[in-house]
Design a protein around this motif. Structure first.
Motif, short mmCIF file in Angstrom:
data_model
loop_
_atom_site.label_atom_id
_atom_site.label_comp_id
_atom_site.label_asym_id
_atom_site.label_seq_id
_atom_site.Cartn_x
_atom_site.Cartn_y
_atom_site.Cartn_z
N SER A 149 -9.14 0.71 -1.43
CA SER A 149 -8.30 0.68 -2.62
C SER A 149 -8.19 2.05 -3.24
CB SER A 149 -8.84 -0.32 -3.64
OG SER A 149 -10.16 0.04 -4.01
N CYS A 192 -8.25 4.74 -1.59
CA CYS A 192 -7.38 5.53 -0.73
C CYS A 192 -5.91 5.33 -1.12
CB CYS A 192 -7.58 5.13 0.73
SG CYS A 192 -9.21 5.51 1.38
N VAL A 193 -5.58 4.14 -1.62
CA VAL A 193 -4.20 3.85 -1.94
C VAL A 193 -3.77 4.59 -3.20
CG1 VAL A 193 -2.58 2.03 -2.59
CG2 VAL A 193 -4.30 1.61 -0.84
N SER A 194 -4.61 4.59 -4.21
CA SER A 194 -4.21 5.12 -5.50
C SER A 194 -4.57 6.59 -5.70
CB SER A 194 -4.83 4.29 -6.62
OG SER A 194 -6.24 4.30 -6.50
N ASN A 195 -5.63 7.02 -5.06
CA ASN A 195 -6.09 8.40 -5.26
C ASN A 195 -6.50 8.99 -3.92
OD1 ASN A 195 -6.12 8.52 -8.27
ND2 ASN A 195 -7.56 6.83 -7.98
N TRP A 206 -3.54 6.71 7.48
CA TRP A 206 -2.17 6.58 7.03
C TRP A 206 -1.75 5.11 7.10
CZ3 TRP A 206 -3.82 8.75 11.51
CH2 TRP A 206 -3.42 8.13 12.71
N ASN A 207 -0.69 4.80 6.39
CA ASN A 207 -0.11 3.48 6.41
C ASN A 207 1.10 3.51 7.33
OD1 ASN A 207 1.13 1.03 5.94
ND2 ASN A 207 0.98 1.14 3.70
N ASN A 240 4.33 2.84 5.63
CA ASN A 240 4.74 3.77 4.58
C ASN A 240 4.04 5.11 4.81
OD1 ASN A 240 5.46 5.17 2.31
ND2 ASN A 240 4.74 3.64 0.85
N LYS A 293 4.15 7.88 3.62
CA LYS A 293 3.78 8.67 2.45
C LYS A 293 2.37 8.32 1.95
CE LYS A 293 8.45 9.53 0.72
NZ LYS A 293 9.38 9.40 -0.42
N GLN A 294 1.89 7.16 2.32
CA GLN A 294 0.52 6.78 1.98
C GLN A 294 -0.40 7.28 3.09
OE1 GLN A 294 0.66 2.51 1.43
NE2 GLN A 294 0.93 2.74 -0.77
N ASN A 295 -1.00 8.42 2.84
CA ASN A 295 -1.87 9.02 3.86
C ASN A 295 -2.84 9.96 3.19
OD1 ASN A 295 -0.85 12.02 4.07
ND2 ASN A 295 1.00 10.75 4.02
N TRP A 328 -4.11 -0.43 7.90
CA TRP A 328 -4.22 1.01 7.92
C TRP A 328 -4.45 1.52 9.35
CZ3 TRP A 328 -3.24 3.93 3.71
CH2 TRP A 328 -3.23 3.28 2.47
#
Length: 234
Positions: free
Chosen positions: A14, A16-19, A72-73, A76, A78-80, A146
């Motif tokens: 979690s 990793c997703v936000s910060n 990375w996702n 998406n 950009k989520q990495n 992930w």
């Protein structure tokens, strides 16, 4: 086998997703110093072992104790980011083994413990346990969608030069290894402080080390290497 919760990802998924992932950076002012009645290097017949504590301040800058890998996702991009997770529990010890016996010294039957003044006893971690637990954590991340550099992450665990039952000291070679104990979840600053808060000393004991051989290579003597460290609160 006890749970080796110390071998954890330094950040939750979690986070990793936000910060972006962050390593442990706070400095804990505790030290382990060899007791006046003990030594940090002990020789018995043809084998010598030295033990040097690696506390948090040094551990966070010792890259060999960490697995650093990208995640990375796939849905998406950009989520990495990059995760830096510690592979061992703290404190760890740098061990140097000197073997002048002329024979290979196997640690297969050696028992290693860390004991504190409260009577708590901790077994040495096994390298395969660290690898297996790291794989379980990666599986958990993948099950949540992930992707990551799995080979890089597991490679760091496999390359860890750990002193465990599978270690063998070759004659005429001085080697340095890492000794880690199954202490628990002390990969964060608060838990690390809590561990040492009421601890006066720790004793690292290495039992049944072959130190003498006959001409046929049979073990004729084993020894115990006992290291006593005082906990110093700076």
């Amino acid at each position: 086998m006890k749970s080796i919760a110390a071998v954890i990802l330094s950040l939750t998924l979690s986070a990793c997703v936000s910060n972006p992932p962050r390593p442990v950076v706070q400095i804990v002012k505790y030290d382990l110093r060899v007791n006046q009645s003990s030594r940090d290097e002990i020789f018995s017949d043809d084998v010598g072992i030295s033990l040097k504590p690696i506390m948090l301040e040094k551990a966070v800058t010792t890259e060999s104790l960490f697995a650093s890998y990208n995640y990375w996702n796939p849905s998406n991009p950009k989520q990495n980011g990059k995760i830096r997770s510690i592979l061992v529990s703290l404190p760890v010890f740098e061990v140097q083994v000197t073997n002048t016996s002329g024979q290979a010294v196997s640690f297969q039957k050696v028992a290693i413990r860390l004991v504190d003044d409260a009577g708590n006893s901790y077994q040495a971690q096994l390298k395969q346990d660290i690898i297996d637990f790291a794989g379980t954590q990666l599986d958990s991340m993948q099950s949540r969608g992930w992707a990551m550099d799995r080979a890089v992450a597991l490679g760091a665990a496999r390359n860890l030069k750990l002193l465990d039952k599978n270690y063998e000291s070759l004659p005429g070679i001085i080697e340095k290894r890492i000794l880690s104990f199954d202490i628990g979840n002390i990969s964060n600053d608060n838990a690390y402080r809590e561990m040492f808060k009421n601890t006066k000393y720790v004793r690292a004991m290495i039992y049944n080390v072959p130190v003498k051989f006959d001409q046929a290579g049979n073990v004729t003597k084993v020894a115990k290497f006992d290291f006593l460290f005082d906990v110093i609160k700076k």
